[in-house]
Design a protein around this motif. Sequence first.
Motif, PDB file in Angstrom:
ATOM      1  N   UNK A   1       0.835  -1.197   0.000  1.00  0.00           N
ATOM      2  CA  UNK A   1       0.000   0.000   0.000  1.00  0.00           C
ATOM      3  C   UNK A   1       0.874   1.252   0.000  1.00  0.00           C
ATOM      4  N   UNK A   2       0.468   2.245  -0.776  1.00  0.00           N
ATOM      5  CA  UNK A   2       1.154   3.530  -0.767  1.00  0.00           C
ATOM      6  C   UNK A   2       0.888   4.203   0.585  1.00  0.00           C
ATOM      7  N   UNK A   3       1.930   4.496   1.317  1.00  0.00           N
ATOM      8  CA  UNK A   3       1.774   5.057   2.661  1.00  0.00           C
ATOM      9  C   UNK A   3       1.066   6.405   2.655  1.00  0.00           C
ATOM     10  N   UNK A   4       1.093   7.094   1.537  1.00  0.00           N
ATOM     11  CA  UNK A   4       0.402   8.376   1.453  1.00  0.00           C
ATOM     12  C   UNK A   4      -1.110   8.205   1.479  1.00  0.00           C
ATOM     13  N   UNK A   5      -1.588   6.987   1.210  1.00  0.00           N
ATOM     14  CA  UNK A   5      -3.031   6.715   1.193  1.00  0.00           C
ATOM     15  C   UNK A   5      -3.479   5.801   2.333  1.00  0.00           C
ATOM     16  N   UNK A 149      -5.766  23.606   1.372  1.00  0.00           N
ATOM     17  CA  UNK A 149      -6.179  23.049   2.665  1.00  0.00           C
ATOM     18  C   UNK A 149      -6.016  21.533   2.734  1.00  0.00           C
ATOM     19  N   UNK A 150      -5.585  20.907   1.655  1.00  0.00           N
ATOM     20  CA  UNK A 150      -5.658  19.448   1.594  1.00  0.00           C
ATOM     21  C   UNK A 150      -4.280  18.793   1.551  1.00  0.00           C
ATOM     22  N   UNK A 151      -4.301  17.480   1.703  1.00  0.00           N
ATOM     23  CA  UNK A 151      -3.098  16.659   1.658  1.00  0.00           C
ATOM     24  C   UNK A 151      -2.787  16.342   0.193  1.00  0.00           C
ATOM     25  N   UNK A 152      -1.928  17.156  -0.411  1.00  0.00           N
ATOM     26  CA  UNK A 152      -1.631  16.970  -1.826  1.00  0.00           C
ATOM     27  C   UNK A 152      -0.814  15.711  -2.078  1.00  0.00           C
ATOM     28  N   UNK A 153      -0.113  15.211  -1.089  1.00  0.00           N
ATOM     29  CA  UNK A 153       0.631  13.974  -1.280  1.00  0.00           C
ATOM     30  C   UNK A 153      -0.312  12.807  -1.540  1.00  0.00           C
ATOM     31  N   UNK A 154      -1.457  12.802  -0.863  1.00  0.00           N
ATOM     32  CA  UNK A 154      -2.449  11.755  -1.116  1.00  0.00           C
ATOM     33  C   UNK A 154      -3.024  11.886  -2.518  1.00  0.00           C
ATOM     34  N   UNK A 155      -3.290  13.116  -2.946  1.00  0.00           N
ATOM     35  CA  UNK A 155      -3.795  13.342  -4.302  1.00  0.00           C
ATOM     36  C   UNK A 155      -2.759  12.893  -5.328  1.00  0.00           C
ATOM     37  N   UNK A 156      -1.501  13.255  -5.092  1.00  0.00           N
ATOM     38  CA  UNK A 156      -0.438  12.825  -6.006  1.00  0.00           C
ATOM     39  C   UNK A 156      -0.394  11.313  -6.114  1.00  0.00           C
ATOM     40  N   UNK A 157      -0.558  10.622  -4.989  1.00  0.00           N
ATOM     41  CA  UNK A 157      -0.471   9.161  -4.973  1.00  0.00           C
ATOM     42  C   UNK A 157      -1.526   8.532  -5.870  1.00  0.00           C
ATOM     43  N   UNK A 158      -2.720   9.116  -5.898  1.00  0.00           N
ATOM     44  CA  UNK A 158      -3.795   8.575  -6.738  1.00  0.00           C
ATOM     45  C   UNK A 158      -3.389   8.615  -8.206  1.00  0.00           C
ATOM     46  N   UNK A 159      -2.879   9.754  -8.654  1.00  0.00           N
ATOM     47  CA  UNK A 159      -2.613   9.913 -10.077  1.00  0.00           C
ATOM     48  C   UNK A 159      -1.251   9.360 -10.494  1.00  0.00           C
ATOM     49  N   UNK A 160      -0.339   9.212  -9.542  1.00  0.00           N
ATOM     50  CA  UNK A 160       0.913   8.531  -9.860  1.00  0.00           C
ATOM     51  C   UNK A 160       0.683   7.046 -10.119  1.00  0.00           C
ATOM     52  N   UNK A 161      -0.456   6.529  -9.684  1.00  0.00           N
ATOM     53  CA  UNK A 161      -0.798   5.134  -9.961  1.00  0.00           C
ATOM     54  C   UNK A 161      -1.091   4.900 -11.438  1.00  0.00           C
ATOM     55  N   UNK A 162      -1.318   5.995 -12.191  1.00  0.00           N
ATOM     56  CA  UNK A 162      -1.606   5.855 -13.628  1.00  0.00           C
ATOM     57  C   UNK A 162      -0.655   6.684 -14.487  1.00  0.00           C
TER      58      UNK A 162
END
Length: 283
Positions: A1-5, A149-162
Amino acid sequence: MDQRLKDYLVILIGCGQMGRALAEGLIDSAAIEPARLVCLDAAEKKAQALADDLNAREDIPEVELDESGQPFRRLRLYIVAVKPGDVRAVLESRSDSFTDEDTIVSVAAGVPISVIRRAAGPFPGVARAMPNTPALIGAGVTGVMGDGTIDMEAVNAVFEAVGRVVRIRHEAHFHAVTALSGSGPAYIFTAIEAMADGGVLMGLDRATAIELASGAIEGAARLVQAQDFVHTAELKDRVASPGGTTIAALAALEQHGFRHALIRAVEAAAVRSKQMTEDFESS
């Protein structure tokens, strides 16, 4: 699992082509466990089919149990992958359930953060993303931007998956992002088709011409990325020998406005994106 998520439940709203690509990328890359992904769609059978394929959830759990058996609510990251005209209605229908621990990421072209915010209410964090269709094979490039206001690392993790992720600093630049990388694959498909037509004109069969044209573009793109310290003009000049075939071809491209056509294509797409945003803001 990606730790950012690791602390998130990812909720996909919209199971069309892009939504499916994102969901499959998250699971295939092991960024999240299937039980942490929820698939939702107005067409329930479409959501059910995707959830079944990935062994994901079909509904949002109110609470989950931690390792000691105590109930808790995970952070929620909503990916809104519906048509631009449907974003407002989708978010308004769920606005009462959003909290300040939720994040909403829209991949809809032309829908600004201000419109997403009004539809979702004051509590959740908001981000925009502009992926492109090569995400279907894990080779996408996505521009992303949050509201601060958000956790951009989590957002990055989603799109780095593709594929690759590029952070955008100013929302006004999303028009150019949409025009360049969002719409860009269509320009390249057209170029491949035209190059292959030229190959067929010169005697190649269609399959061979497509293979050569697409391979040339793929290789050239990889070379640009691998040697990002070298200007593309220099890479071009390395191919174009004096009095040779390549410089003759480049002269023909210039004669027929190739460079100008691409610049104007990007401009036209960006202008249309801006018009869409203005329409959403005024409606």
